[in-house]
Write a protein that holds these residues in place. Structure first.
Motif, PDB file in Angstrom:
ATOM      1  N   SER A   1       8.880   2.692  -3.442  1.00  0.00           N
ATOM      2  CA  SER A   1       8.337   2.687  -2.079  1.00  0.00           C
ATOM      3  C   SER A   1       8.307   4.104  -1.512  1.00  0.00           C
ATOM      4  CB  SER A   1       9.190   1.785  -1.181  1.00  0.00           C
ATOM      5  OG  SER A   1      10.513   2.292  -1.097  1.00  0.00           O
ATOM      6  N   CYS A   2       7.422   4.296  -0.542  1.00  0.00           N
ATOM      7  CA  CYS A   2       7.295   5.605   0.090  1.00  0.00           C
ATOM      8  C   CYS A   2       8.600   5.986   0.791  1.00  0.00           C
ATOM      9  CB  CYS A   2       6.152   5.566   1.096  1.00  0.00           C
ATOM     10  SG  CYS A   2       6.056   7.046   2.136  1.00  0.00           S
ATOM     11  N   HIS A   3       8.917   7.259   0.747  1.00  0.00           N
ATOM     12  CA  HIS A   3      10.117   7.793   1.380  1.00  0.00           C
ATOM     13  C   HIS A   3      10.161   7.465   2.876  1.00  0.00           C
ATOM     14  CE1 HIS A   3      13.256  10.819   2.183  1.00  0.00           C
ATOM     15  NE2 HIS A   3      12.542  11.151   3.242  1.00  0.00           N
ATOM     16  N   HIS A   4       8.991   7.320   3.484  1.00  0.00           N
ATOM     17  CA  HIS A   4       8.920   7.117   4.938  1.00  0.00           C
ATOM     18  C   HIS A   4       8.796   5.649   5.341  1.00  0.00           C
ATOM     19  CE1 HIS A   4       8.698  11.402   5.635  1.00  0.00           C
ATOM     20  NE2 HIS A   4       7.751  11.483   4.729  1.00  0.00           N
ATOM     21  N   GLN A   5       8.761   4.769   4.383  1.00  0.00           N
ATOM     22  CA  GLN A   5       8.609   3.351   4.714  1.00  0.00           C
ATOM     23  C   GLN A   5       9.980   2.725   5.000  1.00  0.00           C
ATOM     24  OE1 GLN A   5       7.376   0.559   1.614  1.00  0.00           O
ATOM     25  NE2 GLN A   5       5.952  -0.386   3.044  1.00  0.00           N
ATOM     26  N   ASP A   6      10.083   2.043   6.124  1.00  0.00           N
ATOM     27  CA  ASP A   6      11.336   1.353   6.448  1.00  0.00           C
ATOM     28  C   ASP A   6      11.561   0.254   5.405  1.00  0.00           C
ATOM     29  OD1 ASP A   6      13.165   0.651   9.248  1.00  0.00           O
ATOM     30  OD2 ASP A   6      13.000  -0.867   7.666  1.00  0.00           O
TER      31      ASP A   6
ATOM     32  N   ARG B   1       1.157  10.381   9.753  1.00  0.00           N
ATOM     33  CA  ARG B   1       0.990   9.933   8.369  1.00  0.00           C
ATOM     34  C   ARG B   1      -0.165  10.679   7.701  1.00  0.00           C
ATOM     35  NH1 ARG B   1      -1.556   6.601  11.687  1.00  0.00           N
ATOM     36  NH2 ARG B   1      -3.378   5.388  11.064  1.00  0.00           N
ATOM     37  N   PRO B   2      -0.117  10.790   6.373  1.00  0.00           N
ATOM     38  CA  PRO B   2      -1.120  11.594   5.654  1.00  0.00           C
ATOM     39  C   PRO B   2      -2.558  11.106   5.825  1.00  0.00           C
ATOM     40  CG  PRO B   2       0.745  11.084   4.236  1.00  0.00           C
ATOM     41  CD  PRO B   2       0.922  10.261   5.469  1.00  0.00           C
ATOM     42  N   LEU B   3      -3.470  12.010   5.552  1.00  0.00           N
ATOM     43  CA  LEU B   3      -4.896  11.693   5.617  1.00  0.00           C
ATOM     44  C   LEU B   3      -5.237  10.492   4.740  1.00  0.00           C
ATOM     45  CD1 LEU B   3      -7.856  12.372   6.320  1.00  0.00           C
ATOM     46  CD2 LEU B   3      -7.845  13.989   4.405  1.00  0.00           C
ATOM     47  N   VAL B   4      -4.706  10.479   3.513  1.00  0.00           N
ATOM     48  CA  VAL B   4      -5.013   9.391   2.569  1.00  0.00           C
ATOM     49  C   VAL B   4      -4.575   8.042   3.132  1.00  0.00           C
ATOM     50  CG1 VAL B   4      -4.399   8.439   0.307  1.00  0.00           C
ATOM     51  CG2 VAL B   4      -4.999  10.846   0.508  1.00  0.00           C
ATOM     52  N   CYS B   5      -3.428   7.994   3.775  1.00  0.00           N
ATOM     53  CA  CYS B   5      -2.940   6.735   4.356  1.00  0.00           C
ATOM     54  C   CYS B   5      -3.885   6.249   5.444  1.00  0.00           C
ATOM     55  CB  CYS B   5      -1.541   6.921   4.930  1.00  0.00           C
ATOM     56  SG  CYS B   5      -0.317   7.449   3.721  1.00  0.00           S
ATOM     57  N   ARG B   6      -4.474   7.194   6.183  1.00  0.00           N
ATOM     58  CA  ARG B   6      -5.378   6.816   7.281  1.00  0.00           C
ATOM     59  C   ARG B   6      -6.710   6.282   6.745  1.00  0.00           C
ATOM     60  NH1 ARG B   6      -3.687   9.933  12.145  1.00  0.00           N
ATOM     61  NH2 ARG B   6      -1.681  10.792  11.526  1.00  0.00           N
TER      62      ARG B   6
ATOM     63  N   THR C   1       2.534  15.534  -4.082  1.00  0.00           N
ATOM     64  CA  THR C   1       2.308  14.114  -3.847  1.00  0.00           C
ATOM     65  C   THR C   1       3.388  13.598  -2.904  1.00  0.00           C
ATOM     66  OG1 THR C   1       3.631  13.515  -5.773  1.00  0.00           O
ATOM     67  CG2 THR C   1       1.276  13.706  -6.111  1.00  0.00           C
ATOM     68  N   LEU C   2       3.061  12.525  -2.210  1.00  0.00           N
ATOM     69  CA  LEU C   2       3.990  11.922  -1.261  1.00  0.00           C
ATOM     70  C   LEU C   2       5.252  11.458  -1.998  1.00  0.00           C
ATOM     71  CD1 LEU C   2       4.384  10.880   1.642  1.00  0.00           C
ATOM     72  CD2 LEU C   2       3.090   8.853   1.001  1.00  0.00           C
ATOM     73  N   ARG C   3       6.396  11.710  -1.405  1.00  0.00           N
ATOM     74  CA  ARG C   3       7.659  11.367  -2.059  1.00  0.00           C
ATOM     75  C   ARG C   3       7.918   9.863  -2.009  1.00  0.00           C
ATOM     76  NH1 ARG C   3      13.009  14.255  -0.032  1.00  0.00           N
ATOM     77  NH2 ARG C   3      11.703  16.030  -0.546  1.00  0.00           N
TER      78      ARG C   3
ATOM     79  N   CYS D   1       0.837  -1.207   0.000  1.00  0.00           N
ATOM     80  CA  CYS D   1       0.000   0.000   0.000  1.00  0.00           C
ATOM     81  C   CYS D   1       0.871   1.256   0.000  1.00  0.00           C
ATOM     82  CB  CYS D   1      -0.927  -0.002   1.206  1.00  0.00           C
ATOM     83  SG  CYS D   1      -0.055  -0.181   2.774  1.00  0.00           S
ATOM     84  N   CYS D   2       2.092   1.145   0.505  1.00  0.00           N
ATOM     85  CA  CYS D   2       2.978   2.310   0.587  1.00  0.00           C
ATOM     86  C   CYS D   2       3.767   2.526  -0.701  1.00  0.00           C
ATOM     87  CB  CYS D   2       3.906   2.161   1.787  1.00  0.00           C
ATOM     88  SG  CYS D   2       2.986   2.079   3.336  1.00  0.00           S
ATOM     89  N   ARG D   3       3.321   1.888  -1.771  1.00  0.00           N
ATOM     90  CA  ARG D   3       3.871   2.167  -3.094  1.00  0.00           C
ATOM     91  C   ARG D   3       2.890   2.997  -3.918  1.00  0.00           C
ATOM     92  NH1 ARG D   3       8.003  -1.330  -4.263  1.00  0.00           N
ATOM     93  NH2 ARG D   3       7.766  -0.993  -6.488  1.00  0.00           N
TER      94      ARG D   3
ATOM     95  N   SER E   1       7.549  -0.813   7.901  1.00  0.00           N
ATOM     96  CA  SER E   1       6.712   0.009   8.786  1.00  0.00           C
ATOM     97  C   SER E   1       6.828   1.475   8.387  1.00  0.00           C
ATOM     98  CB  SER E   1       7.142  -0.184  10.235  1.00  0.00           C
ATOM     99  OG  SER E   1       8.488   0.218  10.378  1.00  0.00           O
ATOM    100  N   CYS E   2       5.897   2.292   8.908  1.00  0.00           N
ATOM    101  CA  CYS E   2       5.831   3.716   8.562  1.00  0.00           C
ATOM    102  C   CYS E   2       6.656   4.533   9.557  1.00  0.00           C
ATOM    103  CB  CYS E   2       4.378   4.177   8.574  1.00  0.00           C
ATOM    104  SG  CYS E   2       4.211   5.958   8.262  1.00  0.00           S
ATOM    105  N   GLY E   3       7.570   5.325   9.032  1.00  0.00           N
ATOM    106  CA  GLY E   3       8.427   6.136   9.889  1.00  0.00           C
ATOM    107  C   GLY E   3       7.764   7.394  10.415  1.00  0.00           C
ATOM    108  N   VAL E   4       6.581   7.712   9.911  1.00  0.00           N
ATOM    109  CA  VAL E   4       5.863   8.911  10.382  1.00  0.00           C
ATOM    110  C   VAL E   4       4.444   8.506  10.782  1.00  0.00           C
ATOM    111  CG1 VAL E   4       7.194  10.644   9.119  1.00  0.00           C
ATOM    112  CG2 VAL E   4       5.287   9.494   7.976  1.00  0.00           C
ATOM    113  N   HIS E   5       4.333   7.336  11.378  1.00  0.00           N
ATOM    114  CA  HIS E   5       3.003   6.770  11.616  1.00  0.00           C
ATOM    115  C   HIS E   5       2.075   7.736  12.345  1.00  0.00           C
ATOM    116  CE1 HIS E   5      -0.049   4.012  13.345  1.00  0.00           C
ATOM    117  NE2 HIS E   5       0.066   3.478  12.144  1.00  0.00           N
TER     118      HIS E   5
HETATM  119  S1  SF4 Z   1       3.419   7.850   4.947  1.00  0.00           S
HETATM  120 FE1  SF4 Z   1       3.570   5.924   6.059  1.00  0.00          FE
HETATM  121  S2  SF4 Z   1       1.608   4.904   5.752  1.00  0.00           S
HETATM  122 FE2  SF4 Z   1       1.750   6.526   4.220  1.00  0.00          FE
HETATM  123  S3  SF4 Z   1       2.594   5.545   2.375  1.00  0.00           S
HETATM  124 FE3  SF4 Z   1       4.326   6.371   3.559  1.00  0.00          FE
HETATM  125  S4  SF4 Z   1       5.041   4.711   4.862  1.00  0.00           S
HETATM  126 FE4  SF4 Z   1       2.995   4.187   4.130  1.00  0.00          FE
END
Ligand code: SF4
Ligand code: SF4
Length: 193
Positions: free
Chosen positions: A144-149, A161-166, A136-138, A110-112, A154-158
């Protein structure tokens, strides 16, 4: 006058890249605008001089065209550059999915996916946005998302995290799951988005 060499080191690299992006876009846009204006001016004057159109009629039509273009520009800006939704992301509960139990299967795919950021996301200044595609999210080169380990997924800014991710619900997304309940992921996950 003496230069403060340390000042350059304090410049936020992301801000610097953003400014370069904006200046490049402005420069290109200005040149295109000037070229187009010159063409339209020459064409209009040629038609008026030839007696094919009236100057007053041109002005009248120009006013109505301007109104249409302003409305069109508003719709484009709101719909593409920002997420228009003004929901407070901290009020969103979102779907309850036990990600930890499935992460070995879905690999956090999902984080792609592409994510548009809200004004709230941007105002916080925590989540990184793509300088080349504001706002747009980097993502990394591998998609993969810039914030994904990269290892744990896992999400580094959990917490922020953005509204869309929630709001996102992978259970009914065929790009992620062939069958969520049967725990069958889409075999083409790595090709996302
Ligand atoms: S911000 Fe977090 S939850 Fe959203 S796509 Fe990136 S890693 Fe995934
Ligand atoms: S694809 Fe679904 S199960 Fe996997 S990490 Fe994302 S939200 Fe969780």
């Amino acid at each position: 006058m003496a230069m403060d060499d340390d000042k350059g080191d304090e410049t936020d690299p992301e801000l610097a890249r953003a400014l370069v992006y904006v200046h490049q876009k402005l420069g290109v846009g200005l040149l295109q605008h000037q070229e187009l204006s010159a063409h339209v001016y020459a064409l209009t004057e040629t038609l008026i001089a030839a007696g094919l159109i009236e100057r007053d009629e041109v002005e009248r039509r120009k006013d109505s065209a301007r109104e249409l273009m302003v409305e069109s520009a508003k719709a484009h800006w709101e719909g593409v550059e920002f997420l228009t939704e003004e929901t407070d992301k901290y009020e969103v509960t979102g779907p309850e999915i036990a990600c930890a139990e499935r992460i070995q299967l879905c690999r956090g795919a999902c984080c792609r996916l592409e994510v548009h950021l809200s004004r709230q996301d941007l105002a916080e200044g925590v989540v990184r946005w793509d300088v080349g595609r504001p706002y747009t999210l980097r993502h990394r080169e591998d998609g993969s998302c810039h914030h994904q380990d990269p290892t744990t997924k896992s999400c580094g800014v959990h917490g922020q995290r953005p509204l869309v991710c929630r709001q996102y619900d992978c259970r009914s997304d065929p790009r992620i799951w062939i069958d969520f309940e049967a725990r069958v992921p889409n075999p083409k996950l790595e090709q996302l988005p």
